[in-house]
Design a protein around this motif. Structure first.
Motif, PDB file in Angstrom:
ATOM      1  N   PRO A   1       0.817  -1.224   0.000  1.00 42.23           N
ATOM      2  CA  PRO A   1       0.000   0.000   0.000  1.00 42.23           C
ATOM      3  C   PRO A   1       0.850   1.272   0.000  1.00 42.23           C
ATOM      4  N   ILE A   2       2.043   1.193   0.601  1.00 42.66           N
ATOM      5  CA  ILE A   2       3.043   2.248   0.397  1.00 42.66           C
ATOM      6  C   ILE A   2       4.264   1.538  -0.177  1.00 42.66           C
ATOM      7  N   GLN A   3       4.642   1.901  -1.382  1.00 45.99           N
ATOM      8  CA  GLN A   3       5.796   1.225  -2.008  1.00 45.99           C
ATOM      9  C   GLN A   3       7.072   1.751  -1.368  1.00 45.99           C
ATOM     10  N   SER A   4       7.679   0.929  -0.538  1.00 45.34           N
ATOM     11  CA  SER A   4       8.797   1.398   0.269  1.00 45.34           C
ATOM     12  C   SER A   4      10.102   1.492  -0.527  1.00 45.34           C
ATOM     13  N   MET A   5      10.548   0.348  -1.079  1.00 45.33           N
ATOM     14  CA  MET A   5      11.852   0.354  -1.762  1.00 45.33           C
ATOM     15  C   MET A   5      11.858   1.270  -2.978  1.00 45.33           C
TER      16      MET A   5
ATOM     17  N   VAL B   1       9.264   5.147  -1.223  1.00 46.75           N
ATOM     18  CA  VAL B   1       8.141   5.530  -0.351  1.00 46.75           C
ATOM     19  C   VAL B   1       7.067   6.257  -1.164  1.00 46.75           C
ATOM     20  N   ARG B   2       6.445   5.502  -2.043  1.00 45.90           N
ATOM     21  CA  ARG B   2       5.408   6.067  -2.923  1.00 45.90           C
ATOM     22  C   ARG B   2       4.029   5.650  -2.428  1.00 45.90           C
ATOM     23  N   MET B   3       3.144   6.631  -2.303  1.00 44.75           N
ATOM     24  CA  MET B   3       1.754   6.355  -1.935  1.00 44.75           C
ATOM     25  C   MET B   3       0.848   6.741  -3.083  1.00 44.75           C
ATOM     26  N   ALA B   4      -0.303   6.071  -3.164  1.00 44.23           N
ATOM     27  CA  ALA B   4      -1.280   6.458  -4.184  1.00 44.23           C
ATOM     28  C   ALA B   4      -2.308   7.389  -3.539  1.00 44.23           C
TER      29      ALA B   4
ATOM     30  N   ASN C   1       7.158  18.853  10.295  1.00 40.68           N
ATOM     31  CA  ASN C   1       7.310  20.294  10.524  1.00 40.68           C
ATOM     32  C   ASN C   1       8.768  20.713  10.528  1.00 40.68           C
ATOM     33  N   ARG C   2       9.591  19.921  11.201  1.00 44.28           N
ATOM     34  CA  ARG C   2      11.012  20.270  11.299  1.00 44.28           C
ATOM     35  C   ARG C   2      11.703  20.169   9.944  1.00 44.28           C
ATOM     36  N   MET C   3      11.289  19.191   9.136  1.00 44.38           N
ATOM     37  CA  MET C   3      11.931  19.005   7.823  1.00 44.38           C
ATOM     38  C   MET C   3      11.628  20.158   6.880  1.00 44.38           C
ATOM     39  N   ARG C   4      10.498  20.830   7.119  1.00 41.01           N
ATOM     40  CA  ARG C   4      10.165  21.995   6.285  1.00 41.01           C
ATOM     41  C   ARG C   4      11.211  23.091   6.434  1.00 41.01           C
ATOM     42  N   GLU C   5      11.903  23.058   7.584  1.00 38.22           N
ATOM     43  CA  GLU C   5      12.900  24.102   7.835  1.00 38.22           C
ATOM     44  C   GLU C   5      14.291  23.734   7.327  1.00 38.22           C
ATOM     45  N   VAL C   6      14.428  22.509   6.797  1.00 43.40           N
ATOM     46  CA  VAL C   6      15.755  22.089   6.302  1.00 43.40           C
ATOM     47  C   VAL C   6      15.812  22.361   4.797  1.00 43.40           C
ATOM     48  N   GLU C   7      16.787  23.178   4.437  1.00 41.30           N
ATOM     49  CA  GLU C   7      16.841  23.702   3.067  1.00 41.30           C
ATOM     50  C   GLU C   7      16.935  22.620   1.997  1.00 41.30           C
ATOM     51  N   GLN C   8      17.772  21.601   2.242  1.00 36.13           N
ATOM     52  CA  GLN C   8      17.978  20.591   1.180  1.00 36.13           C
ATOM     53  C   GLN C   8      16.772  19.697   0.955  1.00 36.13           C
ATOM     54  N   VAL C   9      15.811  19.725   1.893  1.00 34.52           N
ATOM     55  CA  VAL C   9      14.679  18.801   1.802  1.00 34.52           C
ATOM     56  C   VAL C   9      13.591  19.380   0.902  1.00 34.52           C
ATOM     57  N   LYS C  10      13.222  18.575  -0.107  1.00 32.35           N
ATOM     58  CA  LYS C  10      12.206  19.036  -1.054  1.00 32.35           C
ATOM     59  C   LYS C  10      10.806  18.645  -0.563  1.00 32.35           C
ATOM     60  N   ALA C  11      10.690  17.412  -0.073  1.00 38.43           N
ATOM     61  CA  ALA C  11       9.374  16.929   0.393  1.00 38.43           C
ATOM     62  C   ALA C  11       9.569  15.739   1.324  1.00 38.43           C
ATOM     63  N   VAL C  12       8.553  15.463   2.121  1.00 39.16           N
ATOM     64  CA  VAL C  12       8.553  14.246   2.954  1.00 39.16           C
ATOM     65  C   VAL C  12       7.377  13.400   2.511  1.00 39.16           C
ATOM     66  N   ARG C  13       7.684  12.185   2.066  1.00 37.81           N
ATOM     67  CA  ARG C  13       6.635  11.284   1.581  1.00 37.81           C
ATOM     68  C   ARG C  13       6.333  10.215   2.627  1.00 37.81           C
ATOM     69  N   GLY C  14       5.195   9.535   2.440  1.00 35.37           N
ATOM     70  CA  GLY C  14       4.904   8.374   3.267  1.00 35.37           C
ATOM     71  C   GLY C  14       3.954   8.676   4.393  1.00 35.37           C
TER      72      GLY C  14
ATOM     73  N   SER D   1      16.954   4.167  -1.217  1.00 38.73           N
ATOM     74  CA  SER D   1      15.835   3.518  -1.900  1.00 38.73           C
ATOM     75  C   SER D   1      16.180   3.462  -3.379  1.00 38.73           C
ATOM     76  N   SER D   2      15.294   2.938  -4.184  1.00 37.09           N
ATOM     77  CA  SER D   2      15.633   2.912  -5.607  1.00 37.09           C
ATOM     78  C   SER D   2      15.361   4.264  -6.275  1.00 37.09           C
ATOM     79  N   ASP D   3      14.826   5.210  -5.543  1.00 41.60           N
ATOM     80  CA  ASP D   3      14.745   6.593  -6.018  1.00 41.60           C
ATOM     81  C   ASP D   3      15.997   7.315  -5.499  1.00 41.60           C
ATOM     82  N   ALA D   4      16.851   7.723  -6.418  1.00 40.85           N
ATOM     83  CA  ALA D   4      18.176   8.247  -6.043  1.00 40.85           C
ATOM     84  C   ALA D   4      18.111   9.468  -5.127  1.00 40.85           C
ATOM     85  N   ASN D   5      16.998  10.196  -5.136  1.00 41.10           N
ATOM     86  CA  ASN D   5      16.913  11.414  -4.323  1.00 41.10           C
ATOM     87  C   ASN D   5      16.210  11.198  -2.973  1.00 41.10           C
ATOM     88  N   VAL D   6      15.842   9.954  -2.718  1.00 42.86           N
ATOM     89  CA  VAL D   6      15.036   9.706  -1.507  1.00 42.86           C
ATOM     90  C   VAL D   6      15.786   8.861  -0.476  1.00 42.86           C
TER      91      VAL D   6
END
Ligand SMILES: Cc1ncc(COP(=O)(O)O)c(C=O)c1O
Length: 386
Positions: A190-194, A197-200, A316-329, A359-364
């Protein structure tokens, strides 16, 4: 003989074992909660949870006590006898299942749970084909690897089991096009981890349920990673989605003692007869004691609420970290998406004594921490990333 230096341990493992894993330069010696201690005295914050297994944290005292007591009483006897330890584990697991009166088949691993889930779907529908999704991972035994449409894995299982069909995760039309009356089951993480971390979208899960009802297809959730509290509920299937017919579990279910399980509805169970399924070690007493104690520890320590609270803090904390684009999952199955490649960040965090997963997503970067992770531990990650 092993001695205690990392160099000696590494040399010895490499001399006597197949080199099938790319390892971190850590010789694990001891664990406590979210902490892993190496043989050289280094202390690591384990945001990878020992491969998503240490749900209750490393060496949770309640789990350790139960395993110790069971080990002194009876390590193992097979399913040819009844056992109080097995009865308790099954009752406890059934009591938290998303559907009333689910029956349980115990086995030893995630891949074995998935093999048996697919077999039960074929037995109960008298059909053969299985639909799974691009990006899904279901294990490395023959049927499970044939159901795995992620990177190179399926190739490794050649010759594949016939009758496996690939649909696009999140695209209900791609499923509909394949779901004819030869299809026994639709199985998904239901959440593709490897896969990173992709959700539908929520509608996708609802539409899958509807499609399965309409066409007499068994819906299987592979909750090997998402189950046992990881999403902040006992199962993904508790997160406002219509429940599947079969749920498979492993990883965190025994806090490190190998154990897997299939939870099946009464309707599916009615098709399974004596000797249709089996596995020597499934339902062994040591594993059963670990299952009961694991579920009790999660309950006693209110870990599901902790996951939800700390997830929200982390986001919330990750929103303040510049290199982070998004948090999935969801919950503690999180993918931190960076603007740049995650591998160097994984390496730099390791140098700062924080274990994460790629993960198999190089940016995640994947986080699968113990369910007892707290806000102060999140701060250590934020500091390191900053
Ligand atoms: C979603 C999922 N299913 C199945 C498996 C296979 O589990 P096991 O390695 O216990 O066979 C894994 C393992 O990573 C997994 O993540």
């Amino acid at each position: 003989m092993l001695s205690s230096t990392l160099h000696d341990i590494t040399a010895s493992e490499e001399q006597f074992q197949l080199a099938t894993y790319k390892k971190m330069p850590i010789a694990a010696e001891r664990g406590e909660g979210v902490w892993l201690y190496a043989s050289n005295g280094d202390k690591y914050l384990d945001l990878y949870g020992g491969h998503a297994v240490a749900g209750t944290g490393h060496c949770h005292p309640h789990v350790v006590k139960a395993i110790r007591e069971q080990a002194g009483q009876l390590l193992f006897y097979s399913n040819l006898v009844y056992s109080e330890a097995r009865a308790r584990a099954a009752e406890k697991l059934a009591s938290i299942a998303p559907v009333d009166d689910m029956k349980i088949f115990f086995c030893n691993s995630g891949t074995e749970a998935n093999e048996n889930a697919m077999r039960m779907a074929r037995m109960s529908t008298r059909r053969e084909k299985i639909i799974t999704f691009s990006g899904g991972f279901h294990g490395r035994t023959a049927d499970a690897i044939s159901a795995t449409f992620l990177g190179k894995y399926r190739e490794l299982g050649k010759p594949n089991v016939p009758g496996h069909l690939e649909a696009e995760f999140g695209n209900i039309e791609s499923v509909r096009a394949l779901a004819d009356d030869t299809v026994a089951a639709i199985m998904l993480e239901p959440i593709q981890s490897m896969a990173g971390v992709r959700m539908a979208q929520p509608e996708f899960y609802a539409a899958l349920r509807e499609l399965c009802n309409e066409r007499g297809i068994v819906l299987i959730y592979d909750e090997v990673q998402t189950g046992v509290g990881r999403t902040g509920a006992w199962f993904f299937a508790h997160n406002n989605v219509s429940a599947p017919d079969i749920i498979t579990l492993a990883k965190a279910l025994g806090s490190g003692v190998p154990v897997g399980a299939c939870l099946v509805t009464k309707a599916i169970a009615s098709h399974i007869k004596e000797n249709d399924l089996g596995t020597t070690f499934g339902g062994g007493m040591l594993a059963m004691a670990a299952v009961t104690a694991t579920l009790e520890a999660i309950e006693n320590d209110d870990m599901l609420a902790n996951v939800r609270r700390v997830e929200s803090y982390l986001r919330n904390r990750m929103r303040e970290v510049e290199q982070v684009k998004a948090v999935r999952g969801l919950g503690f199955l999180l993918g931190i998406e960076f603007h740049d490649k995650a591998a160097p960040i994984h390496q730099q965090l390791l140098e700062r004594k924080i274990i994460t997963g790629t993960s198999s997503d190089a940016n995640v970067l994947r986080l699968l921490p113990p369910l007892c992770l707290r806000e102060e531990h999140v701060e250590l990650l934020v500091d390191a990333l900053s």
